[in-house]
Design a protein around this motif. Sequence first.
Motif, PDB file in Angstrom:
ATOM      1  N   ARG A 171       0.288   0.140  -3.413  1.00 23.43           N
ATOM      2  CA  ARG A 171       1.606  -0.211  -3.939  1.00 23.43           C
ATOM      3  C   ARG A 171       2.298  -1.143  -2.948  1.00 23.43           C
ATOM      4  O   ARG A 171       2.049  -1.106  -1.744  1.00 23.43           O
ATOM      5  N   GLU A 172       3.193  -1.981  -3.493  1.00 26.12           N
ATOM      6  CA  GLU A 172       3.753  -3.030  -2.648  1.00 26.12           C
ATOM      7  C   GLU A 172       4.629  -2.501  -1.523  1.00 26.12           C
ATOM      8  O   GLU A 172       4.727  -3.122  -0.480  1.00 26.12           O
ATOM      9  N   PHE A 173       5.264  -1.329  -1.716  1.00 26.42           N
ATOM     10  CA  PHE A 173       6.165  -0.915  -0.641  1.00 26.42           C
ATOM     11  C   PHE A 173       5.393  -0.478   0.603  1.00 26.42           C
ATOM     12  O   PHE A 173       5.878  -0.633   1.716  1.00 26.42           O
ATOM     13  N   GLN A 175       2.450  -1.906   1.370  1.00 26.51           N
ATOM     14  CA  GLN A 175       2.014  -3.199   1.892  1.00 26.51           C
ATOM     15  C   GLN A 175       3.138  -3.894   2.637  1.00 26.51           C
ATOM     16  O   GLN A 175       2.919  -4.542   3.657  1.00 26.51           O
ATOM     17  N   SER A 176       4.347  -3.785   2.090  1.00 26.73           N
ATOM     18  CA  SER A 176       5.443  -4.493   2.752  1.00 26.73           C
ATOM     19  C   SER A 176       5.791  -3.808   4.067  1.00 26.73           C
ATOM     20  O   SER A 176       6.182  -4.472   5.025  1.00 26.73           O
ATOM     21  N   ALA A 177       5.607  -2.482   4.147  1.00 23.88           N
ATOM     22  CA  ALA A 177       5.797  -1.813   5.439  1.00 23.88           C
ATOM     23  C   ALA A 177       4.755  -2.310   6.430  1.00 23.88           C
ATOM     24  O   ALA A 177       5.058  -2.579   7.593  1.00 23.88           O
ATOM     25  N   GLU A 178       3.509  -2.472   5.947  1.00 20.78           N
ATOM     26  CA  GLU A 178       2.463  -3.001   6.812  1.00 20.78           C
ATOM     27  C   GLU A 178       2.793  -4.420   7.252  1.00 20.78           C
ATOM     28  O   GLU A 178       2.590  -4.787   8.414  1.00 20.78           O
ATOM     29  N   ALA A 179       3.319  -5.210   6.320  1.00 23.50           N
ATOM     30  CA  ALA A 179       3.632  -6.605   6.629  1.00 23.50           C
ATOM     31  C   ALA A 179       4.715  -6.693   7.694  1.00 23.50           C
ATOM     32  O   ALA A 179       4.729  -7.612   8.507  1.00 23.50           O
ATOM     33  N   ILE A 180       5.624  -5.731   7.689  1.00 23.43           N
ATOM     34  CA  ILE A 180       6.698  -5.739   8.676  1.00 23.43           C
ATOM     35  C   ILE A 180       6.168  -5.319  10.041  1.00 23.43           C
ATOM     36  O   ILE A 180       6.726  -5.675  11.074  1.00 23.43           O
ATOM     37  N   GLY A 181       5.054  -4.589  10.050  1.00 22.57           N
ATOM     38  CA  GLY A 181       4.483  -4.157  11.326  1.00 22.57           C
ATOM     39  C   GLY A 181       4.772  -2.705  11.634  1.00 22.57           C
ATOM     40  O   GLY A 181       4.646  -2.277  12.780  1.00 22.57           O
ATOM     41  N   VAL A 182       5.179  -1.937  10.628  1.00 23.55           N
ATOM     42  CA  VAL A 182       5.438  -0.509  10.842  1.00 23.55           C
ATOM     43  C   VAL A 182       4.137   0.175  11.274  1.00 23.55           C
ATOM     44  O   VAL A 182       3.067  -0.145  10.767  1.00 23.55           O
ATOM     45  N   SER A 183       4.231   1.101  12.233  1.00 25.06           N
ATOM     46  CA  SER A 183       3.026   1.733  12.765  1.00 25.06           C
ATOM     47  C   SER A 183       2.368   2.608  11.702  1.00 25.06           C
ATOM     48  O   SER A 183       3.020   3.072  10.772  1.00 25.06           O
ATOM     49  N   ARG A 190       6.346   8.717   7.118  1.00 28.15           N
ATOM     50  CA  ARG A 190       7.675   8.394   6.601  1.00 28.15           C
ATOM     51  C   ARG A 190       7.636   7.799   5.208  1.00 28.15           C
ATOM     52  O   ARG A 190       8.604   7.882   4.469  1.00 28.15           O
ATOM     53  N   HIS A 191       6.549   7.125   4.871  1.00 29.66           N
ATOM     54  CA  HIS A 191       6.501   6.496   3.555  1.00 29.66           C
ATOM     55  C   HIS A 191       5.567   7.222   2.599  1.00 29.66           C
ATOM     56  O   HIS A 191       5.942   7.517   1.477  1.00 29.66           O
ATOM     57  N   ASN A 195       6.415  10.548  -0.611  1.00 24.07           N
ATOM     58  CA  ASN A 195       6.134  10.119  -1.970  1.00 24.07           C
ATOM     59  C   ASN A 195       5.067  10.942  -2.666  1.00 24.07           C
ATOM     60  O   ASN A 195       4.857  10.787  -3.862  1.00 24.07           O
TER      61      ASN A 195
ATOM     62  N   GLN B 366      -0.095 -13.308   6.615  1.00 24.67           N
ATOM     63  CA  GLN B 366       0.686 -12.125   6.978  1.00 24.67           C
ATOM     64  C   GLN B 366      -0.191 -11.033   7.591  1.00 24.67           C
ATOM     65  O   GLN B 366       0.296  -9.964   7.918  1.00 24.67           O
ATOM     66  N   GLN B 392       1.352  -8.318  16.645  1.00 23.78           N
ATOM     67  CA  GLN B 392       2.448  -7.469  16.177  1.00 23.78           C
ATOM     68  C   GLN B 392       3.748  -8.266  16.149  1.00 23.78           C
ATOM     69  O   GLN B 392       4.569  -8.127  15.261  1.00 23.78           O
ATOM     70  N   ARG B 395       4.400 -10.252  13.127  1.00 22.19           N
ATOM     71  CA  ARG B 395       4.913  -9.521  11.968  1.00 22.19           C
ATOM     72  C   ARG B 395       6.434  -9.478  11.982  1.00 22.19           C
ATOM     73  O   ARG B 395       7.055  -9.070  11.006  1.00 22.19           O
ATOM     74  N   PHE B 402       7.688  -9.805  -1.817  1.00 21.93           N
ATOM     75  CA  PHE B 402       6.751  -9.608  -2.922  1.00 21.93           C
ATOM     76  C   PHE B 402       7.397  -9.944  -4.256  1.00 21.93           C
ATOM     77  O   PHE B 402       8.611 -10.082  -4.381  1.00 21.93           O
ATOM     78  N   ALA B 407       8.932  -2.391  -6.727  1.00 18.13           N
ATOM     79  CA  ALA B 407       7.706  -1.816  -6.172  1.00 18.13           C
ATOM     80  C   ALA B 407       7.626  -2.004  -4.670  1.00 18.13           C
ATOM     81  O   ALA B 407       6.929  -1.261  -3.994  1.00 18.13           O
ATOM     82  N   SER B 408       8.346  -2.985  -4.129  1.00 16.83           N
ATOM     83  CA  SER B 408       8.178  -3.225  -2.699  1.00 16.83           C
ATOM     84  C   SER B 408       9.216  -2.493  -1.851  1.00 16.83           C
ATOM     85  O   SER B 408       9.260  -2.671  -0.643  1.00 16.83           O
ATOM     86  N   ASP B 410      10.498   1.378  -0.816  1.00 18.61           N
ATOM     87  CA  ASP B 410      10.120   2.780  -0.908  1.00 18.61           C
ATOM     88  C   ASP B 410      11.153   3.532  -1.750  1.00 18.61           C
ATOM     89  O   ASP B 410      12.332   3.575  -1.397  1.00 18.61           O
ATOM     90  N   ARG B 412      11.841   6.502  -2.075  1.00 18.94           N
ATOM     91  CA  ARG B 412      12.446   7.706  -1.488  1.00 18.94           C
ATOM     92  C   ARG B 412      13.335   7.406  -0.296  1.00 18.94           C
ATOM     93  O   ARG B 412      13.752   8.325   0.397  1.00 18.94           O
ATOM     94  N   THR B 425      11.383  -1.134  14.044  1.00 17.94           N
ATOM     95  CA  THR B 425       9.961  -1.292  14.359  1.00 17.94           C
ATOM     96  C   THR B 425       9.757  -2.236  15.533  1.00 17.94           C
ATOM     97  O   THR B 425       8.906  -2.017  16.386  1.00 17.94           O
TER      98      THR B 425
END
Lengths: 283, 610
Positions: A171-173, A175-183, A190-191, A195, B366, B392, B395, B402, B407-408, B410, B412, B425
């Motif tokens: 799901r994109e959210f 992927q977008s966390a990954e794109a931001i560089g979240v560990s 957390r994500h 869910n 990316q 890193q 990023r 997106f 969808a992009s 979260d 919650r 981050t």
Amino acid sequence: MSTKRFSTTLSNYKSLEFILGVLLTGGICFLVLFSDLLFPDADKINLSARLLEPFTHAEHFFGTDPLGRDIMSRVVAGGKVSLQVGFLSVAGAVVLGVIMGLISGYYRGFWDVIVMRFADVQLAMPFILLAITFIAIVGGGLGNMIFLLIISQWVQYARLVRGSVLSLRDREFIQSAEAIGVSHFNILFRHLLPNLIGPVIVLTTLNVANNILLESSLTFLGLGVDPLTPSWGGMLADGRTYIQNAWWVSVFPGLATLLTVLGLNLLGDWLRDSLDPTGKTSR
Amino acid sequence: MTDTSFSPILTVENLSVEFGHTRVIDGLNFSVMAGRTLAIVGESGSGKSVTSQSIMRLAESTGASYPSGRILFSTENGEIDLLSQSQEEMRSIRGKDIAMIFQEPMTSLNPVFTVGDQISESLSLHKKLSKTEALKESVKLLKMVRLPDAEDMLKRYPHQLSGGMRQRVMIAMALACRPKVLIADEPTTALDVTIQAQILTILNDLQKELNMAVIFITHDMGVVAEIADDVVVMWKGKKVEQGPVKELFANPQHPYTKALLAAVPKLGSMTGERFPKRFPITVMDGDGIRLVGEEKTQETARYDKQPLLSVRNLVTRFDSKKRFFGRVTHRVHAVEEVSFDIFHGETLALVGESGSGKSTIGRTIQQLQQATSGDISFEGNPFSAMSKAEKQRLRQEIQYIFQDPLASLDPRKTIGFSIAEPIKTHNLIRGEQKIQQRVHELLERVGLTKEHAERYPHQFSGGQRQRICIARALASNPKLIIADEALSALDVSIQAQIINLFMELQEEHGIAYLFISHDMAVVEKMSHRVAVLYLGQVAELGSRQQVLETPTHPYTQRLLSAVPVADPTIVRSSGRLSGEIPSPVRQVGNEPTIVPHREIAPGHFVAGTL
């Protein structure tokens, strides 16, 4: 920022599910915790007062069993074993299963293969066979029984969680966390975790009841506690022989199990709904 | 054109629809005649789909009720009111007299039945044909929608067909019983432009052949201009305007129609301009309209400095089919030997249809995807020579937006959390208080308020959500933002606002954009340079003016000619587009040929040796 979220959580406290759930679960836990003080005579045998009917004697309100022991005292005292087994085994299995499921679903590849092959082996082994082998090797006892339940049940959670992770991962959210560089750790806990926790909670509440009942069959195999120590599952099993003429022997421990599970279900539903801000799952 | 003196075949009179206590359609009137196409246009939530589902009486299953109105349908035995028919009676009308095609051709076909089974089902149901007769008729229908190898097509399953072919099968199914009315609900929205053009031509031809009435529901004014005879404009559940298509486009009366038409990006509207340009937008203001924003040329690109990002001979492939023992037999050749530069403050548009590899390029930059070979360098540093910490850091400097803003985010987490996440981050700001302050600033910058920070994504509209995603991308002060179809899911009026927001931010912060899109009109408005991709290779690369005004590669020309123009007076050249979009999946060992480029003007590269 947290004050507002706290107040929305507060308004959820007022839901009927929450109040009933807390009353039931809290009440039962309170009684069981203080059972030694409230009912010190749980094991006292009085053969002159065998199988007394319930609601007729003030001192034996739930009646007595074939050895003349007070059923009310024994139900409350029996909760100690039953609740320990029910809660601890499920808690252990959830923690282990969820972590394994998260890892194998998120990293896939090597870890997925390892964890899932372990899970397959686990599922292929019949529970009773596993239990007997286990007793033969390490012996009985409450701790061992809980350990056995954990290793035989974590698979359910691992499979459930892995499935959800596989579908959420793309799901994109995420992927977008990954794109931001979240560990990875933060993405996992957390994500992903919030869910997919809904179905896990449902399975958890169901398994508590299941394990309370399993405890009696394990006790029968000699794996559990000393058979003389009261437990709900054990009392249910003992009462079976008398069900025709003394229903109360098995009905009261059964009711105790039922109310515990009902309370947990209500709490579980409330928790699931209050964790989901979209309110999609609430009715 | 057919005679317009026919009496209407379907009339909607004073129709109101309610879901619970919410009125979604209020006093709607319109009628359609045989042989004519009525387009119902409106933005999301305007009630256009509910209208079509009410005609089919499918809306009740989702809880709709009809407090007033009639839907009159003329049959051989006089007029009947569809709203007073039982569901049982409707079943004999649906599919036979009134047929419908939907937006998603994949989900409206049953994946476990063959195409032949599905078409003949409706034939044997309504026309009581035998199995062999039905299959024979199916072949005829498939030929009618111009599917090649119709006999062979009968035995295929939906997943073996491309999107355009599936939609043609859907049309064949809908036409199986020669319906009098065909309702098409956004039938081309999910398709690529060249395929969309084909489907529209087929629909147009078949309508004349069968003398059907067509109700065409869409949000795309370009498609309306192309296909409609009459137009009904809907806004907030009400009809605000109705008229013949040419009159409506030439002389819109209602302020909403004016605002809608003004917001539609028109390909060719910027001919002669060297740089992209911001234009004021027409927005609704109570019952009137007003202009917002300024006209300003976007002179932000810094061609004097070294490029911000250089992509050299990038190749990205992934394995698609494996044999039992894990040997790869097929690969997706998503990107093949692609090279380009992006300069500071510049917008480079990557255009192409599905399978052209445009998203894969963005994802590779990316680091969401591993490159097979080639290199990307950021400010002169090649990715291959970067340490983990430097990667890193990228990023933070490169952000991705997106297509689907819902969808992009979260579901919650509050949007305050989501916007603060990149800041935390990368440890950009320390202290919860200061982070909150920055989140509030960002929200205000993109046109929201700080109170919004406590809410969850589902509480916003589509346009607001995309603003949130932009705020999130801005949070880490990036130098490059990759916008992957970031405008495609938005209504045109919102789209125009977001385009201006993108351009304002570029001017303020000197951000470069890699703008991935299939929408040529939007690309024309926004970009400094354009790269056209075809099967993973660059077909044409040059400044916006060079590529759009003097398209040289045949694929670019084809792509441009397929874009529907929101002007009914322009008749599309009769040169009919045909053919499918080729697939980038190839057998192992069957490598694609890399086409060399030649420079036909300074900075204008075209693939091909001629």
